[in-house]
Design an enzyme around this catalytic site. Structure first.
Site, short mmCIF file in Angstrom:
data_model
loop_
_atom_site.label_atom_id
_atom_site.label_comp_id
_atom_site.label_asym_id
_atom_site.label_seq_id
_atom_site.Cartn_x
_atom_site.Cartn_y
_atom_site.Cartn_z
N TYR A 1 -1.74 -0.07 10.23
CA TYR A 1 -1.77 -0.52 9.13
C TYR A 1 -0.41 0.08 8.25
O TYR A 1 0.34 -0.72 7.30
CB TYR A 1 -2.95 0.22 8.38
CG TYR A 1 -3.09 -0.05 7.14
CD1 TYR A 1 -3.72 -1.31 6.64
CD2 TYR A 1 -3.26 0.96 5.86
CE1 TYR A 1 -4.02 -1.72 5.48
CE2 TYR A 1 -3.38 0.56 4.48
CZ TYR A 1 -3.92 -0.76 4.41
OH TYR A 1 -3.99 -0.89 3.01
N SER B 1 0.93 -1.31 -0.16
CA SER B 1 0.19 0.16 0.17
C SER B 1 0.67 1.25 0.02
O SER B 1 1.95 1.18 0.71
CB SER B 1 -0.91 -0.07 1.35
OG SER B 1 -1.57 1.20 1.24
#
Length: 263
Positions: free
Chosen positions: A155, A142
């Site tokens: 995250y 990501s």
């Protein structure tokens, strides 16, 4: 074409399953599909087989459970042989704040699924791929792994770790003629992003993203950011000095602190 995909029951994983089934429906495509949600997997299997006339092997399981995932990989290998592509797509996201003790469980889940889930997915297939003369391992990172984002410590950390792990793996696999591709998406329209209340620049629909992912995989890209606009954002983020990053990021909107969303 034989493809094994985790996190296949929704979002990017489901879109990838559709994209591969559509592209390779004339080539007797075989898809191994993994997800925690059994009902969703059965529905996806029925849809793909009826729409594209491909064969699907489904495995309802949690990628945190190495033994169960290894058993699924063994079954796939025995039934269909070494896959051409293994895509470790399963991932979770949750807003987290270190100051809250109750968020420790969310930190644990995010790291276990987003990082160890990659290892659990790839490990059972490497020997078979090596013996078959090659293959391709694909991990989903990501843009959030480029710099630490406030309210998303778990995250961001997990995706930064995933990117570094995949780079290490890529170099290791050069000895075995196994390609490794890291895909770092920006904002993709999925259940994971639907809850975000802030602006998401360059938001892309999952089916469009899946087509671009598969193009990158077929071209054996080593590292790619999708969409390309977020690639320039990521390059810029890398070079912002820490003092300026702190100033820009300290008041950025946070992802809601809710139960971890799984894909």
């Amino acid at each position: 074409m034989k493809v094994f995909i985790t996190g296949a029951s929704s979002g990017i994983g489901e879109a990838l399953a559709h994209e591969y089934a559509k592209r390779y429906k004339k080539d007797n495509a075989i898809l191994g599909l993994v997800s925690r949600r059994s009902e969703h997997l059965h529905n996806l299997q029925k849809t793909l087989e009826e729409t594209y006339n491909v064969k699907c092997a489904i495995y309802p399981l949690d990628v945190r459970d190495h033994n169960t995932l290894a058993a699924a990989a063994t079954d796939f290998l025995q039934q269909h042989g070494a896959p051409d592509v293994v895509i470790a797509n399963a991932g979770v996201s949750s807003g987290t704040l270190t100051e809250h003790e109750e968020d420790i469980a969310a930190f644990q889940a995010v790291m276990d699924i987003n990082v160890l889930g990659l290892v659990h997915t790839f490990q059972p297939f490497i020997k078979a791929m090596r013996d078959a003369g090659g293959g391709q391992l694909v991990g989903i990172g990501s843009v959030a792994g480029v710099r630490g984002l406030p309210g998303a410590g778990a995250y961001s950390a997990s995706k930064a770790a995933a990117i570094a792990y995949l780079e290490s793996l890529r170099v290791e696999m050069l000895h075995h003629n196994i390609a490794v591709t890291t895909i770092a998406p920006g904002y993709i329209r999925t259940p994971m992003t639907d809850i975000n209340t802030y602006s998401m620049p360059f938001l892309m629909d999952a089916d469009i993203a899946a087509a671009k992912f598969v193009n990158a995989i077929e071209n054996k890209r080593r590292f790619v950011v999708i969409p390309w606009q977020m690639g320039w954002v990521a390059r810029l983020m890398r070079f912002i000095p820490p003092v300026l990053w702190d100033y820009l990021a300290k008041n950025a909107p946070h992802k809601p602190r809710i139960e971890v969303e799984k894909s």
